[in-house]
Design an enzyme around this catalytic site. Structure first.
Site, PDB file in Angstrom:
ATOM      1  N   GLU A   1       4.989   9.835   3.000  1.00  0.00           N
ATOM      2  CA  GLU A   1       4.705   8.847   2.852  1.00  0.00           C
ATOM      3  C   GLU A   1       4.235   8.636   1.641  1.00  0.00           C
ATOM      4  OE1 GLU A   1       3.368   4.443   4.549  1.00  0.00           O
ATOM      5  OE2 GLU A   1       2.452   6.234   5.670  1.00  0.00           O
TER       6      GLU A   1
ATOM      7  N   ASP B   1       4.972   0.300   4.199  1.00  0.00           N
ATOM      8  CA  ASP B   1       4.800  -0.492   4.493  1.00  0.00           C
ATOM      9  C   ASP B   1       4.607  -1.668   3.954  1.00  0.00           C
ATOM     10  OD1 ASP B   1       2.022  -0.605   3.697  1.00  0.00           O
ATOM     11  OD2 ASP B   1       1.398   0.251   5.730  1.00  0.00           O
TER      12      ASP B   1
ATOM     13  N   ASP C   1       0.296  -1.190   0.046  1.00  0.00           N
ATOM     14  CA  ASP C   1       0.429  -0.138   0.040  1.00  0.00           C
ATOM     15  C   ASP C   1       0.508   1.326  -0.371  1.00  0.00           C
ATOM     16  OD1 ASP C   1      -2.362   1.591   0.776  1.00  0.00           O
ATOM     17  OD2 ASP C   1      -1.658   1.975   2.147  1.00  0.00           O
TER      18      ASP C   1
ATOM     19  N   TYR D   1      -8.190   2.656   6.634  1.00  0.00           N
ATOM     20  CA  TYR D   1      -8.786   2.543   5.682  1.00  0.00           C
ATOM     21  C   TYR D   1     -10.545   2.347   6.172  1.00  0.00           C
ATOM     22  CZ  TYR D   1      -4.904   3.487   2.392  1.00  0.00           C
ATOM     23  OH  TYR D   1      -3.496   4.174   1.832  1.00  0.00           O
TER      24      TYR D   1
END
Length: 620
Positions: free
Chosen positions: A571, A167, A164, A324
């Site tokens: 990120e 990670d 994703d 999410y």
């Protein structure tokens, strides 16, 4: 005795002539010849005098397969030799005369950024990598996904797909949205991808994701009862020290801890989004009949599951609700229904996507602070643009016209809200629209809006419509395109910090990206769960450049902290980069390259609008 002279005079025939001498006879004949020749002769007389003429024999050339006149043969050869001489002479002149070479113009910034943005997906691949992955610091990883105990028998192998973000978790909800966005951009702009030399690359990425989705459920069945929602875990609440994808800082290739699979049994939003991903991919691969049919079948099974087993996927998952969270599944019904209709041509899906009750639950008839914000959670704005396309180009009429007109009008309102002359959303001093109202990680929403604006602008132009109205004011399609450009230009470096937020683009970009694989060197040393923390906390730039990654972005004051530990700034995510790719390809290349009007309608049968019912009888 007198006869008729054939030359026109009288001729006396007398027997006494026999006694004439030969000299007299000769002399008389010569006199007659001179008399006759003194008068013109007609053709008959000439034939009598000269007899049959002798024809001149023509000469021929035997070429083996045909016999031709020698004269024609000579003329033909001469003509060919002359033509060859002239052609050679002209060629000699052309080659010897100096001329200017017109080089192709250099690629625009959007095309250059597109090449890099797609490479991010190569870096996020999980499983056994292809040889041409072209990311030197990545390798095969997580080859046991889905093979642990407790996984449903229908799900035997979950190797593959994409990680994703920074990670190694595979969240199928945003991953499916990312694949749908990539497919949508290919369907609309395949010519631009082709011109950029990236069509084969992006299709390969879509297939990589689609192949993985087909593993997350029993794709050969017509009905299912379970679906894999996630691989890996990341919850560290309560001070948990159990090794997982967030507690540990490891290269994906070195992961040795358990990666549990999260399944769901009532997850309408997830199933409908995955159905949209497979349905849109089936249009991308329509020329591969077998594979496209396989994708359509999988999408049909998933969408049926989404309708039969109602519920939000994140309601039953603590992990999903943290990372999410899905706020509703009604928008996925509209979004997924639209894609199912385009993939199959089955009008029942269009009827569902245009059901007023579903649209109402999805929020189509009310505003709110987040109205018009297109994201991995809320697809309504994207679905309305997608269905406005149907009205613009096919105009199906009754019974769909009323709700399609509503979607079209709502799309116009959303486009108005993007413009700086309106106050629906604030902007930073540097000009970045604040679609998430100043909250962190703004860029993923900005690129989605830029894509919708550029795409809708192209829709209007393809429909020969010069613009649209915001109240009484008319705005041209160029205004929408300029909005998209200013936002993407901000991301590419036209901002107060003069920094590109796409890694590897430009001279100044984030060097401390929150990403495990990029921050740990590939030096044949295996760093365990805690051993990688030193790389997480290091102030040195990442040893590996994750080319094309769009980081989370600046804050509402245009500020940015290039710090690895602060994921709100540094990120990248699949969903964010998918929107970036879509926006970049929409803006790239020659403006003369238009959208593909017809491919998306490949499976849609000809439309013959049903006449509306007659009015009710008049009652006095």
């Amino acid at each position: 005795m007198y006869g008729r002279d054939p030359w026109g005079g009288p001729l006396e025939i007398n027997a006494a002539t026999d006694s004439a001498t030969d000299d007299d006879r000769s002399r008389n004949l010569q006199d007659l010849d001179r008399a006759a020749l003194s008068r013109p002769l007609d053709e008959t007389q000439q034939s009598w005098l000269l007899g049959p003429s002798e024809q001149k024999k023509k000469k021929y050339v035997d070429l083996g397969c045909i016999i031709v006149s020698r004269k024609i043969f000579v003329w033909t050869i001469g003509t060919l030799l002359f033509a060859a001489f002239v052609a050679g002479f002209v060629t000699l002149i052309v080659k010897t005369v100096p001329r200017h070479h017109h080089k192709n113009p250099p690629p625009d910034n959007y095309t250059l950024a597109l090449h890099k943005a797609l490479m991010f997906f190569n870096a996020q691949r999980s499983g056994k990598l292809p040889r041409h992955n072209n990311v030197s610091w990545r390798g095969n990883s997580c080859m046991q996904d889905g093979k642990s105990n407790g996984v449903s028998s229908a799900i035997k192998d979950l190797v593959g797909g994409f990680y994703d973000a920074g990670d190694a978790i595979k969240f199928n909800f945003p991953q499916a949205y990312a694949m749908t966005m990539l497919s949508w951009s290919v369907i609309e702009y395949s010519a631009k991808y082709e011109a950029a030399g990236e069509l084969a690359h992006v299709k390969e990425l879509i297939k990589w994701g689609s192949d993985y989705f087909l593993k997350t459920f029993n794709s050969t069945a017509d009905s299912i009862s379970t679906l894999a929602a996630q691989v890996g875990t990341g919850d560290t609440s309560g001070g948990s020290t159990t090794p997982n994808d967030h507690y540990c800082w490891m290269r994906p290739e070195d992961i040795d801890y358990d990666r549990p699979v999260t399944e769901c049994h009532s997850c309408s939003d997830l199933a409908a989004e995955m159905a949209a991903a497979l349905a849109s991919a089936s249009i991308v691969f329509k020329d591969n009949k077998v594979y496209s049919k396989k994708l359509v079948h999988g999408a049909t099974t998933l969408f049926k599951f989404s309708r039969d087993q109602r519920g939000r996927y994140s309601a039953g998952s603590a992990e999903a609700s943290i990372f999410y969270n899905s706020t509703s599944y009604w928008d996925e019904f509209v979004w997924g229904g639209a894609w199912m209709y385009y993939a199959t041509g089955n009008s029942s899906y269009l009827k569902l996507a245009t059901t007023p009750g579903i649209a109402k639950h999805a929020g189509a008839f009310w505003g709110g602070p987040d109205y018009g914000v297109f994201s991995w959670d809320n697809k309504l704005a994207g679905a309305q643009v997608l269905l406005s396309r149907l009205r613009l180009f096919l105009s199906p009429g009754y019974p769909y016209e009323e709700i399609l007109r509503t979607f079209h009008n709502q799309t116009s309102i959303v486009m108005c809200s993007y413009l700086p002359v309106f106050t629906s959303f604030n902007r930073t001093k540097g000009g970045l629209i604040q679609l998430n109202h100043g909250r962190p990680q703004p860029l993923q929403y900005v690129v989605n809006a830029a894509f919708l604006a550029a795409l809708y602008s192209d829709y209007l132009e393809a429909a020969d419509t010069p613009g649209w109205y915001c109240g009484p004011n008319f705005f041209s399609t160029d205004v929408l395109r300029n909005f998209a450009k200013t936002q993407i230009n901000y991301i590419l470096g036209n901002n107060p910090r003069k920094m590109s937020y796409v890694v590897g683009f430009g001279d100044k970009y984030p060097k401390h990206v929150h990403h495990r694989g990029a921050s740990i060197p590939k030096n044949k040393v295996k760093y365990n769960c805690k051993g990688g923390w030193k790389w997480r906390d290091s102030s040195k730039p990442n040893p590996n450049t994750i080319v094309g990654a769009m980081v989370a972005g600046p804050d509402k004051h245009d500020g940015f902290h290039d710090v690895r530990s602060n994921y709100n700034y540094t990120e990248p995510t699949l969903a964010g980069n998918a929107g970036l790719v879509a926006a970049l390809v929409a803006l790239s290349g020659d403006k003369g390259t238009k959208i593909d009007k017809n491919t998306i309608f490949s499976a849609v049968p000809p439309m013959f609008p049903t006449p509306p019912p007659p009015p009710a009888p008049w009652k006095p």
